[in-house]
Design an enzyme around this catalytic site. Structure first.
Site, short mmCIF file in Angstrom:
data_model
loop_
_atom_site.label_atom_id
_atom_site.label_comp_id
_atom_site.label_asym_id
_atom_site.label_seq_id
_atom_site.Cartn_x
_atom_site.Cartn_y
_atom_site.Cartn_z
N HIS A 31 0.82 -1.22 0.00
CA HIS A 31 0.00 0.00 0.00
C HIS A 31 0.85 1.27 0.00
CE1 HIS A 31 0.36 -0.13 4.53
NE2 HIS A 31 0.37 1.19 4.37
N ASP A 90 0.09 -7.72 1.72
CA ASP A 90 0.47 -6.31 1.70
C ASP A 90 1.99 -6.15 1.74
OD1 ASP A 90 0.23 -3.59 1.52
OD2 ASP A 90 -0.25 -3.29 3.64
N SER A 124 4.85 2.72 7.71
CA SER A 124 4.43 1.54 6.95
C SER A 124 5.57 1.02 6.09
CB SER A 124 3.25 1.88 6.02
OG SER A 124 2.04 1.71 6.68
#
Length: 499
Positions: free
Chosen positions: A124, A154, A230
């Site tokens: 993402h 992911d 992230s």
């Protein structure tokens, strides 16, 4: 008013602002030795110095479509708001409401796993990006290309070309299965664009399912991770990567010390496949599964809820060829215990394609060992559980039948098969109606459903169902396990209490 918790992906790609999460240590132990054990490491500086340069800032940019102007409302002449709206929308147009394509950027984190230039991050973080750059601690900036990505876990694997004569600092993966709740960990990333930020915490929980995908198996930590973290690494105290920071839970967008990381043992085989093939190649056996509830466990004499209950088997799939049947409970796969329904898809997905494995199932109260050859999952499909509780519209008023367990059943005649549009290959007794508010209604049994088995014995007539339930009562059973199919042939199992 209490707010309902909201789950966020923490990358800048989702553009949610998250406040920093503090780490609070409760040192209330009366004994000095216990207090010393709970205060944590004196320093992580030596470990951080070894790994810090391997953590990079991932910056991306993309072109977004031009915004569209909102048309002026069509108001009746003389309306009191007519003049106001005309002036408002005229001013918007003068300010350039219809802009052309524009560039937007976002920030995330990543880490080098190979001096040749391979970098791991979250999918993402780089999703939909036109350009991707890796920014290093020494100020250098290298353009990155996507080698492969996995949307279900992911993860993404990037590749940069190191400058001539320069060797990139890299880190290695550790064994996440060795982690215990309470073990100290540290996260390094790029929160809010502040590169090279380190935070420390502990493993709060393992094997978390946060409903983000079919293979959820997250590590939970209270180490502060924020917007921009992230894709960054979660290290153990030896400096090994044991997780990739991915998500947090937050009531309002601010961090509350509940973060999630993909375990290294989940990520390593995925990254290896992305590096070799540019895509994932997951195992597949062709079954539809559901949770073993306490009622189902009692009906199948399992003793306790365990394993994954097979609701249906794909024709000519690996499971069918290996002899697995609907109603089997898989308790072991390739030597690994299947603790619950969620465990089986994860174990199967991690199994190499074309490998022959041993599967242990419980069938009619007895364990059996079977062998099958694992196939490859079509990534367009994901394993899913039987959708218990799905409601379907009631059929036209039925003829009289036998009432038991909150349902009214009768033999499946050609007329009823036509009325409920039941597939020709389905056999059993048909449900004519369901008592409102009954357990059967709550568990999704509806008019037109076909009951094919009661406690793994085929049923063709209402009397067979009655006799089987009477026998279960005599055996002291508290519930009856029904194999139920909808008219289209989707099979699942449900346990109904015997009154």
């Amino acid at each position: 008013m209490n707010q309902r918790p909201v789950r966020f992906r923490i990358g800048a790609a989702l553009r949610h602002g998250l406040a920093a999460a503090g780490l609070i240590l409760a040192l209330a132990a009366p004994h000095a030795a216990l207090a010393a054990a709970t205060k944590g490491p004196d320093t992580v500086a030596d470990t951080a110095a070894l790994v810090m340069d391997a953590v990079v800032n991932i910056s991306t940019s993309q072109t977004v479509a031009p915004s569209r102007s909102v048309p002026t409302p069509d108001l009746p002449p003389g309306s009191p708001f007519e003049e106001f709206f005309e002036e408002f929308f005229k001013r918007r147009q003068q300010q350039g409401d219809d802009q052309g394509p524009r560039r937007v950027s976002s920030l995330g984190s990543g880490f080098v796993i190979d001096p040749a230039g391979f970098i791991v991050t979250n999918n993402h973080v780089i999703a939909d990006a036109d350009e991707i750059f890796a920014n290093f601690a020494d100020g250098s900036k290298l353009k990155a290309e996507v080698i492969g990505r996995d949307t279900k876990i992911d993860l993404a694997l990037l590749k940069v070309t190191p400058e001539a004569g320069k060797t990139l600092t890299s880190v290695k993966f550790g064994n996440s299965d060795m982690l215990r709740v309470g073990d100290w960990v540290m996260a390094i990333g790029n929160p809010f664009g502040l590169g090279g930020t380190l935070t420390v915490g502990v493993i709060s929980a393992r094997n978390r399912d946060i409903n983000s995908g079919p293979y959820d198996n997250f590590l939970q930590t209270d180490a502060a991770i924020n917007r921009g973290n992230s894709g960054g690494p979660l290290f153990n105290m030896d400096g090994d990567v044991i997780g990739i920071n991915t998500a947090i839970i937050s009531p309002s967008g601010g961090s509350i010390g509940i973060g999630f990381a993909v375990p290294s043992n989940t990520a390593v085989p995925i990254i290896a496949q992305l590096k070799e093939f540019g895509e994932t190649r997951r195992g597949w056996i062709g079954v539809r599964i559901q949770q073993v509830t306490p009622e189902i466990a009692e009906s199948l004499s399992l003793g306790r809820p365990r394993g994954a209950l097979i609701g249906s088997v794909t024709d000519d799939g690996p499971a069918a060829k290996g002899g697995l049947k609907a109603g089997d409970v898989v308790v072991s796969f390739d030597g690994k215990e299947v603790k619950d329904m969620r465990a089986l898809p994860i174990i199967v997905a991690d199994t190499p394609v074309d490998k022959e494995v041993e599967v242990v199932v419980v069938r009619k109260g007895e364990e059996q060992k079977l062998k099958l050859t694992v196939g490859r999952l079509d990534e367009g499909d994901a394993p899913r559980a039987a959708e218990a509780g799905e409601k379907k519209p009631d059929a036209p008023a039925p003829t009289a039948g036998v009432k038991l367990l909150g349902v009214e059943i009768t033999e499946l005649t050609p007329e009823l098969r036509t009325r409920f549009k039941i597939k020709d290959e389905l056999n059993g007794v048909v449900v004519l109606s369901v008592e409102p508010g009954s357990v059967a209604a709550e568990r999704g049994i509806a008019a037109g459903s076909v009951i094919a088995e009661v406690n793994q014995e085929a049923t063709q007539t209402p009397k067979q169902v009655q006799d089987r339930i009477a026998a279960l009562k005599k055996e002291g059973r508290r519930s009856a396990l029904l194999m139920v199919s909808d008219p289209q042939g989707q099979v699942r199992f449900t346990a109904l209490p015997i009154e």
